[in-house]
Design an enzyme around this catalytic site. Sequence first.
Site, PDB file in Angstrom:
ATOM      1  N   GLU A   1       0.817  -1.216   0.000  1.00 41.24           N
ATOM      2  CA  GLU A   1       0.000   0.000   0.000  1.00 41.24           C
ATOM      3  C   GLU A   1       0.848   1.264   0.000  1.00 41.24           C
ATOM      4  O   GLU A   1       0.579   2.220  -0.727  1.00 41.24           O
ATOM      5  CB  GLU A   1      -0.940   0.011   1.215  1.00 41.24           C
ATOM      6  CG  GLU A   1      -2.113  -0.964   1.119  1.00 41.24           C
ATOM      7  CD  GLU A   1      -1.734  -2.407   1.430  1.00 41.24           C
ATOM      8  OE1 GLU A   1      -0.563  -2.670   1.806  1.00 41.24           O
ATOM      9  OE2 GLU A   1      -2.609  -3.278   1.316  1.00 41.24           O
TER      10      GLU A   1
ATOM     11  N   HIS B   1     -11.170  -4.635   8.928  1.00 46.89           N
ATOM     12  CA  HIS B   1     -11.762  -4.274   7.629  1.00 46.89           C
ATOM     13  C   HIS B   1     -12.963  -3.357   7.765  1.00 46.89           C
ATOM     14  O   HIS B   1     -13.688  -3.159   6.797  1.00 46.89           O
ATOM     15  CB  HIS B   1     -12.243  -5.523   6.881  1.00 46.89           C
ATOM     16  CG  HIS B   1     -11.168  -6.352   6.272  1.00 46.89           C
ATOM     17  ND1 HIS B   1     -10.339  -7.166   7.001  1.00 46.89           N
ATOM     18  CD2 HIS B   1     -10.790  -6.513   4.986  1.00 46.89           C
ATOM     19  CE1 HIS B   1      -9.501  -7.800   6.182  1.00 46.89           C
ATOM     20  NE2 HIS B   1      -9.756  -7.413   4.956  1.00 46.89           N
TER      21      HIS B   1
END
Lengths: 325, 320
Positions: free
Chosen positions: A60, A129
């Site tokens: 990321e 998440h």
Amino acid sequence: MTRLTYREAVRGALRQILASDPRAFLLGEDVGKYGGAYAVSKGLLAELGPAKVRDTPLCESTFVGAGIGAAIGGARPIVEVMTVNFSLLALDQIVNNAATLRHMSGGQVAVPLVVRMATGAGRQLAAQHSHSLENWYAHVPGVKVVAPATPQDARDLLLAAYADPNPVFVFEHVLSYPLEGEVDETSGAAPLGRAIVRRAGTQLTIVAWGGSLPKALAAAEALAAEGVDAAVIDLRTLRPLDLEAIGASVRATRRLLVVDEGWKTGSLAGEIVAQVVETVFFDLDAPPARVCSREVPIPYAAHLEAAALPSVERIVAAGRGVVRG
Amino acid sequence: MSPAREHAVELLRQMVLVRRFEEKCAELYGLGKIRGFLHLYVGEEAVAAGVLAALGPDDNVLATYREHGQALLRGVPPGAVMAEMFGRANGCSRGRGGSMHLFDVERRFHGGHAIVGGGLPVAVGLALADTHLGRAGVTACFFGDGATAEGEFHESLNLAALWRLPVLFVCENNLYAMGTALERHQAVPDLAAKPPTYGIPTERVDGMDVLAVEDAARRAVERMRATPGPAFLEVRTYRFRAHSMYDAELYRDKAEVKRWAEERDPIRLLDDDLRRRGWLDADARAALERGVEQLVRDAVAEAEAGPLEPVEDLERDVLA
């Protein structure tokens, strides 16, 4: 007008941008062959080719940083990060580079970058998440933050984010993707920094955005059945805040309730309340209220997850409390 | 004067410029004219001089917080660099960046990055833009040995290799990550062994020999221009001064520093070489020194005369 899901509306805007601007490309984890973790970019790789839709390794920080570098270099990347939780791995690039380089270089470095990411809970994905950390990004000077709530806005705010010369972060709530609505596929960019009144009302202003908007609207309906006439403002842009729209509504209704799926401590809801108190305090008839997530990592079990999040019932109860005391 | 001789003398002049400029910076720091962190490149000048000599105007350069050398040798005017350190509006970053954040986008000098490892992904992105837009430039990315312990180092090497992006990774291995010696921060201190595991052509070069650095950089850049993909240089060098002006240097032996400075100073090595070849006599060497001193004097005068950015402009350039 075409009936589209939120997901399809995002995809339509992506297709339009990628097909029409040679500088543009989409990059992120599984945006290509897989079709996107939330199937947003499904089909775009086959349609537009690998130079336009780039699957990245799982890194990321580096693929967001590469998006920043590519934007500096004159390309127009759109980066997808699977979820806001994963974006924390890229927070260094976002805060120390994307948000900072223009100012730190004395105005020389432009970072026209769009970063899209899924946010929010409600799918039993547990605490790595499911968080809503939009306020972390909205805290930082040098970026803009949007949270479209409807299919039309999913399209129009993405077009606006793309047209903007600054780094813009687009938060798409995971529960919004299947939402359906009538979408004008010929529409242009919506203005950034402008809230919109989704429901007129005279006794209470409910401010919400993104995945909380449907809950706020349902709560307003339930309150109406009790004789409480609530306005609902969809914030749409989280930085810069449209204090003017909020203030105008609060001056009329004299009461404020903010719904925020983030945690209450240090929340955007807190910032909105503070700004309202600073500017229209003497127009208030009651202390402002907030409905936020409970202060726990969002849990897996359905009943616990539901209990942790703002619900229609909690919004109704809070609205009742602000109006009736 | 033969082109080779002329070029060698020019490299010497560049290294002397960086050295004298920074000696002046240290002096001005002591006088309180420059504040914040100040990281000197003294001892490492051959790295910037050699690598930048191999680049053209369409190539990108991105460096660390120890980047006075790269900025000056990329052509950022010394006055603009000094004014930046003075925090003046005529500084190359309008006084917003200081010593660690020199920028000159027109010269494709993309800063001055102070998050160790944080510049590498940006450099990969600059190369990605060139590739996507069909431009021929390469991107030189400088970083220290300390950065090789960061995740972004490995991620960036992987992505650049995977996507065949023209990034010249230049590892300025000065043997210390701030105060932590290489063998105390790397399980495998052989840094040149790492990039080949990502399929990246790698060369190790003596960073005190500016001509060797330039040769290695030219080979790498030529290869990158012919065959798309990154290249890696591990440039072995040494920092003669403290990490920053706040560093008491408790972590290394004074004798070690003295040995490097006496035996491996890149300026002295080139001086000796030029003298041996008969390429630079004492008069010419003295003239070179005077020219550099004049440049540094002018830079300080420009910084001293520079205006302060009006406080009303504090929030300009936060957004476009």
